[in-house]
Design an enzyme around this catalytic site. Structure first.
Site, mmCIF file in Angstrom:
data_model
loop_
_atom_site.group_PDB
_atom_site.id
_atom_site.type_symbol
_atom_site.label_atom_id
_atom_site.label_comp_id
_atom_site.label_asym_id
_atom_site.label_seq_id
_atom_site.Cartn_x
_atom_site.Cartn_y
_atom_site.Cartn_z
ATOM 1 N N TYR A 24 -8.780 -10.687 11.576
ATOM 2 C CA TYR A 24 -8.836 -11.562 10.413
ATOM 3 C C TYR A 24 -8.592 -13.019 10.748
ATOM 4 C CZ TYR A 24 -9.789 -7.956 7.120
ATOM 5 O OH TYR A 24 -10.429 -6.957 6.436
ATOM 6 N N HIS A 82 -1.394 0.383 5.653
ATOM 7 C CA HIS A 82 -2.047 1.319 6.571
ATOM 8 C C HIS A 82 -1.218 2.576 6.839
ATOM 9 C CE1 HIS A 82 -4.901 -1.924 8.437
ATOM 10 N NE2 HIS A 82 -4.821 -2.010 7.116
ATOM 11 N N GLN A 114 0.814 -1.208 0.000
ATOM 12 C CA GLN A 114 0.000 0.000 0.000
ATOM 13 C C GLN A 114 0.855 1.268 0.000
ATOM 14 O OE1 GLN A 114 -2.778 -0.322 3.297
ATOM 15 N NE2 GLN A 114 -3.139 -2.472 2.803
ATOM 16 N N GLU A 144 -15.848 2.592 9.278
ATOM 17 C CA GLU A 144 -16.418 3.651 10.096
ATOM 18 C C GLU A 144 -16.456 4.986 9.357
ATOM 19 O OE1 GLU A 144 -14.361 1.864 14.195
ATOM 20 O OE2 GLU A 144 -14.132 3.993 13.696
ATOM 21 N N TYR A 159 -11.066 6.977 19.644
ATOM 22 C CA TYR A 159 -12.033 6.221 18.853
ATOM 23 C C TYR A 159 -11.886 4.709 19.016
ATOM 24 C CZ TYR A 159 -13.478 10.693 17.232
ATOM 25 O OH TYR A 159 -13.984 11.981 17.220
#
Length: 383
Positions: free
Chosen positions: A264, A151, A84, A243, A253
């Site tokens: 997972y 991420h 990513q 979310e 949060y």
């Protein structure tokens, strides 16, 4: 269910229908393919209507939709490309017309692995359709750098006071989202030069904690302010539990202590409702949508949608319309786009522009959404 955060599953580009066909398929807009880019990630419009488009492997393109021409912008920082990771966001300074300053985010290699970084630079354009980033200065980094390729987050936004906001993913390491000695899994608030505002909620702690506005995030890939100054950020949940959060000062949060999804490997995570110490998302999605780019629309081409949000869906291959009512929100509509939507922007013409995700080095289309019958053409479809 999306694998991990929706970024790991490749999809082949599917043919875009013509504007006329798209208008006839039940969607309230026509879809026009404008151009294609190599694994595009983000875009922003310049005041003259041209687009800056980031390509994940480390290229910044200058594209002119009117003339269907493109050029390269040199001077891009070296990116750590893989998984990513790579070139991320591009955003103009609020006073870009005066100072020519742009901000870019990217994955950066270093001791310990990699992490997101944000740099500011002066954009200098030449007369041949290209240009360069000059006086490049890194003003923020994820701390610490870690192994892995997931991420990063690294979306950028400015508020109406000129403050710089950055989403920082937890790099698939879970616990850093709750660690105040790390700025992973946080939403960051800085002055436009990268310095820390004195009124940040944890400014008195110093170090990276002083940068933090909110914590307990997983991988926020969108960030936008509404007209009343509220900050909204969609983020990828684990297996379930995507979310949309109303982001407020100093609030936790909850990730990875609570989530409306699960790990997972099947291990459960307590839901938000089990612990009042952590803020519950305004919207939670299971199955996931894998939210990416995000805007709140205020253009003239779709007046019925003014004040609505639009989130690009990766694994859901959708464009998700969000209706707001003060501090609350709901999914109002979901449009099947038949492909992974990485980025959403509003153009100066009031059209909605999308970038198709170019997973694993593939091409991604730049698409323009207009009302049916508004005169969209197929110009640039072969670019």
């Amino acid at each position: 269910m999306a694998a991990c955060n929706g970024d790991t599953t490749a999809s082949s580009p599917t043919p875009t229908p013509t504007a006329q066909a798209a208008a006839a398929d039940g969607r309230p807009f026509a879809v026009e393919e404008v151009a294609r880019f190599a694994e595009p990630w983000a875009m922003t419009f310049l005041p003259d209507g041209r687009l800056l488009v980031t390509e994940k492997a480390g290229t910044l393109k200058l594209y002119d939709p009117e003339r269907d021409t493109r050029g390269d912008i040199g001077g891009v920082p070296e990116v750590a490309y893989g998984g990513q990771g790579g070139f991320g966001d591009v955003v103009l300074h609020p006073r870009f017309a005066d100072n020519g300053t742009v901000y870019v985010s990217y994955a950066e290699a270093g001791d310990g692995g990699a992490g997101a970084a944000v740099a500011r630079a002066t954009l200098t354009l030449d007369g041949s359709g290209g240009g360069a980033l000059e006086n490049v200065e890194v003003i923020w980094r994820q701390v610490p750098k870690v192994s892995g390729q997931g991420h990063y987050g690294h979306r950028i936004a400015f508020d109406r006071d000129g403050m710089l906001w950055i989403t920082s993913g937890e790099r698939q390491k879970f616990d850093p989202a709750q660690d105040m000695q790390a700025n992973l899994g946080k939403i960051i608030r800085l002055n436009d030069d990268g310095s820390v505002p004195a009124d940040n909620p944890f400014a008195d702690r110093g170090g990276v904690a002083a940068q933090i506005w909110s914590l307990g995030h997983r991988n926020p890939l969108g960030i936008v302010f509404d007209d009343d100054g509220r900050l909204w950020a969609p983020e990828m949940g684990p297996k379930g539990g995507d979310e949309l959060n109303l982001v407020e000062k100093g609030v936790n949060y909850g990730y990875p202590i609570v989530s409306d999804g699960e790990h997972y490997d099947g291990r459960p995570i307590p839901d938000h409702s089990t612990n009042p110490d952590y803020r519950t998302p305004v919207i939670s999605w299971t199955p996931v949508i894998s939210p990416a780019g995000f805007i709140i629309y205020d253009g003239g081409q779709f007046p019925e949608w003014q004040g609505n949000g639009f989130i690009g869906g990766l694994s859901s291959q959708s464009l998700v319309r969000i209706a707001f009512d003060g501090d609350s929100a709901r999914e109002a509509e979901r449009f099947d786009m038949g492909t992974r939507i990485r980025e959403v922007e509003q153009g100066p013409d009031g059209a909605i522009w999308l970038l198709e995700d170019g997973s694993r080095g593939g091409e991604g289309r730049l698409m323009r959404l207009t009302p049916p019958g508004a005169g969209a053409t197929d110009a640039g479809a072969d670019a």
